[in-house]
Scaffold this active site. Structure first.
Site, PDB file in Angstrom:
ATOM      1  N   CYS A 107       0.660  -1.013   0.161  1.00 30.56           N
ATOM      2  CA  CYS A 107      -0.115  -0.049   0.319  1.00 30.56           C
ATOM      3  C   CYS A 107       1.066   0.896   0.181  1.00 30.56           C
ATOM      4  O   CYS A 107       1.694   1.742  -1.217  1.00 30.56           O
ATOM      5  CB  CYS A 107      -0.712  -0.250   1.084  1.00 30.56           C
ATOM      6  SG  CYS A 107      -2.390   1.054   1.333  1.00 30.56           S
ATOM      7  N   HIS A 108       0.792   1.842   1.007  1.00 32.02           N
ATOM      8  CA  HIS A 108       1.268   3.392   1.107  1.00 32.02           C
ATOM      9  C   HIS A 108       2.726   3.291   1.545  1.00 32.02           C
ATOM     10  O   HIS A 108       3.874   3.882   1.817  1.00 32.02           O
ATOM     11  CB  HIS A 108       0.369   4.425   1.804  1.00 32.02           C
ATOM     12  CG  HIS A 108      -0.891   4.808   0.950  1.00 32.02           C
ATOM     13  ND1 HIS A 108      -1.259   4.780   1.394  1.00 32.02           N
ATOM     14  CD2 HIS A 108      -0.555   5.936   0.086  1.00 32.02           C
ATOM     15  CE1 HIS A 108      -2.312   5.028   0.461  1.00 32.02           C
ATOM     16  NE2 HIS A 108      -1.666   6.275  -0.148  1.00 32.02           N
TER      17      HIS A 108
END
Length: 178
Positions: A107-108
């Site tokens: 993800c991030h």
């Protein structure tokens, strides 16, 4: 499944992490015999977006890439953004990448790779919101559940979102120990 019994894996996180991306990765590595250390910028309890809490085993100022066999970078927008501002966290990621040690980001979590100059020439995936940042930093971005780039600069495993966490953890366990 790989035997990770000789491995110490760092999970780099701070408050605001995506709960499942830390707790399930930690569990998967430990089930494969590995040792997991939670590394955070502060020595106080860090809490995930949904309330999961961990007491860090080490702070980033004391973390050295030579101490770890691999690194896991969980997501959570706030988590990822805060870590990018911690010079010791960036140095840990840069040290792992420079040494060619396995890194897994979901993800991030991949965001800090841009600050560590660790994406040029690499193929990876992430939260779609990071696509432009990663491409501008020299990466090739793909929309895949799990992307494994082992092009000679060290193993890089990436996944898009928490929906991909099972495949992400399976890739870590299967590939970190080889």
């Amino acid at each position: 499944m790989s035997d990770l019994s000789k491995w110490t894996i760092a999970i780099l996180a701070t408050t605001g992490f995506e709960d499942t991306e830390v707790s399930q990765a930690k569990h998967a590595v430990e089930q494969a015999g590995g040792r997991v250390l939670i590394v955070a910028p502060q020595d106080s309890i860090i809490t995930g977006k949904r309330g999961t809490a961990f007491t860090p085993d080490m702070i980033t100022a004391d973390a050295d890439a030579a101490s770890f066999g691999g690194l896991i970078l969980p997501g959570g927008v706030s988590n990822a953004d805060q870590l990018r501002l911690d010079e010791h966290a960036v140095e840990l990621v840069r040290g792992m990448a420079t040494a060619g040690k396995p890194i897994a980001a979901i993800c991030h979590g991949a965001w800090i790779l841009t600050d560590a100059d660790a994406v040029t020439g690499r193929t990876l995936t992430s939260s779609p919101t990071l696509r432009t940042d990663l491409v501008n930093a020299g990466a090739t971005w793909v929309d895949e559940e799990v992307c494994i780039d082992d092009g000679g600069a060290g193993l890089l495993i990436t996944s898009r979102t928490k929906a991909d966490v099972d495949a992400f953890n399976a890739a870590i366990v299967e590939n970190f120990g080889r």
